[in-house]
Design an enzyme around this catalytic site. Structure first.
Site, PDB file in Angstrom:
ATOM      1  N   ASP A  72       0.876  -1.247   0.026  1.00  0.00           N
ATOM      2  CA  ASP A  72       0.216   0.009   0.065  1.00  0.00           C
ATOM      3  C   ASP A  72       1.006   1.278  -0.011  1.00  0.00           C
ATOM      4  OD1 ASP A  72      -2.693  -0.926  -0.232  1.00  0.00           O
ATOM      5  OD2 ASP A  72      -2.675  -1.296   2.124  1.00  0.00           O
ATOM      6  N   VAL A  73       1.966   1.189   0.797  1.00  0.00           N
ATOM      7  CA  VAL A  73       2.862   2.460   1.016  1.00  0.00           C
ATOM      8  C   VAL A  73       3.394   2.741  -0.400  1.00  0.00           C
ATOM      9  CG1 VAL A  73       4.750   3.242   2.191  1.00  0.00           C
ATOM     10  CG2 VAL A  73       2.983   2.106   3.378  1.00  0.00           C
TER      11      VAL A  73
END
Length: 401
Positions: free
Chosen positions: A166-167
């Site tokens: 996600d990051v």
């Protein structure tokens, strides 16, 4: 050092609409806002699925949501009504940039929106390239990392708590917007960009050699606990129970480690016995267990204070393991110019990180996150030049909140 506004906010003048939930796209939008763009997060009335995500304050407000939406403005609209959809489409057309992970909605698809704004930049994060759904934790499970995480003797998968894909995907999405803006400035054309979360994980695994190792060598990575693959790195515990992570990447690092632990002669004898050249990083990795046995005696015989003092005088790469509670009281947070005091409505006062980039000697500071719909009236007036009567009618009809 003072910074000119345009240097501190390189994306000043750029407008972005974000329709999102959870981590990747909210992080992308926040990054763009921290770089100076005006980012409007548009949510359904009542909030998206992440508006009440844990951790929460005692009053039930989401610390999580506030953390990933700093510096944005918030508009709440009825996504199910035609009037609400039309209103959001107008906001997107006005901004010229949409970042979203709410896929499959025809009313804010690229094909629909480019009829209103031909040079639209449309960045969409999806779960999987084949159209399937996926989140960080399911994508991670299907790539292979949980099968090589954890103690060597373990046979079951181990997830890590950091949503790494996600990051990484959020940063890719922000980068996609910036590059598309440059393309539009140069050519006058917008772009449709798709970023499957799974592809971010697959590309990373390939770039780091996890896949190539199998394809070329026919071997798969094994579990190695807290060791560092291909290098010498290991965790050790002091006599008073404090754990340290030690990494020796170079000959100098390794030499300093053997000198500190008083094992220089023992390591040389081990090398002779094994017929190994321990000046080679690969050999140090192969014989890591034997080396750790030698070094471990020194760590176990010294206190954390003694170990800290000893390591601080060497070139060895190290740190002690800390909890989040310990870290927030450390100088790396309390004396770090990236963190500034923030009075976040509904959450409280705390040190909040701004953009982790120092631009011309300064860090763009954190700006409080809005509550859901805080900026609906202002944005409709500023962006779409609606009158107070227009906005009152929309509010009374339930189109906005």
């Amino acid at each position: 050092m003072s910074v000119a506004p345009d240097a501190a906010r390189p994306l000043a003048g750029v407008r972005v609409v974000e329709i999102s939930s959870f981590v990747a796209v909210p992080l992308a939008g926040m990054t763009l806002a921290q770089l100076g763009a005006e980012v409007i997060r548009v949510d359904p009335i009542g909030g998206a699925a992440d508006y009440h995500r844990w951790p929460l304050t005692d009053d039930g407000d989401s610390i999580y949501w506030a953390g990933l939406n700093k510096g944005k403005r918030s508009v709440a609209a009825n996504f199910r009504s035609q009037e609400g959809q039309d209103l959001v489409q107008r906001l997107i057309a006005d901004s010229g940039v949409l970042v979203t992970n709410v896929a499959g909605r025809q009313w804010h698809s690229y094909d629909t929106l480019t009829r209103l704004r031909p040079d639209l930049i449309h960045v969409e994060v999806s779960g999987r390239a084949d159209g399937g759904t996926g989140v960080d934790y399911t994508v991670n499970a299907g790539i292979g990392f949980p099968m090589v995480t954890g103690p060597a003797e373990l046979a079951t998968p181990v997830n890590h708590v950091l949503p790494a894909w996600d990051v990484a995907c959020g940063i890719y999405a922000a980068l996609a917007v910036v590059t598309a803006l440059r393309h539009r400035d140069a050519t006058g054309h917008g772009q449709q960009i798709s970023i499957p979360l799974e592809n971010v994980a697959l590309a990373t695994a390939g770039n780091l050699g996890f896949f190539t190792e199998v394809m070329v060598n026919g071997t798969a990575r094994e579990r190695i606990g807290n060791s560092v693959y291909g290098q010498y790195g290991q965790d050790f515990t002091s006599s008073d129970g404090v754990s340290f992570m030690i990494v020796a990447l170079t000959k100098r690092h390794f030499g300093d480690l053997t000198e500190l632990t008083g094992t220089t002669k023992a390591v040389a004898a081990l090398a002779d016995t094994l017929g190994a050249d321990l000046t080679d990083e690969g050999e140090r990795y192969r014989h890591r267990d034997a080396l750790s046995g030698l070094f471990g005696e020194w760590f176990a015989g010294h206190t954390a204070v003694e170990i800290t003092a000893g390591l601080s005088a060497t070139s060895v790469l190290w740190d002690r393991y800390r909890t989040f509670a310990e870290t927030v009281s450390d100088d790396r947070v309390t004396a770090n110019p990236m963190f500034t005091p923030l009075d976040q409505p509904r959450i409280g006062q705390y040190l909040a990180p701004g953009l982790p980039l120092e631009i011309d000697g300064a860090y763009p500071p954190a700006v409080a996150a809005p509550a859901l719909g805080d900026d609906t009236t202002a944005v409709l007036g500023e962006w779409l030049e609606m009158t107070p009567d227009d906005i009152r009618r929309l509010t009374e009809s339930g189109t906005v909140a």
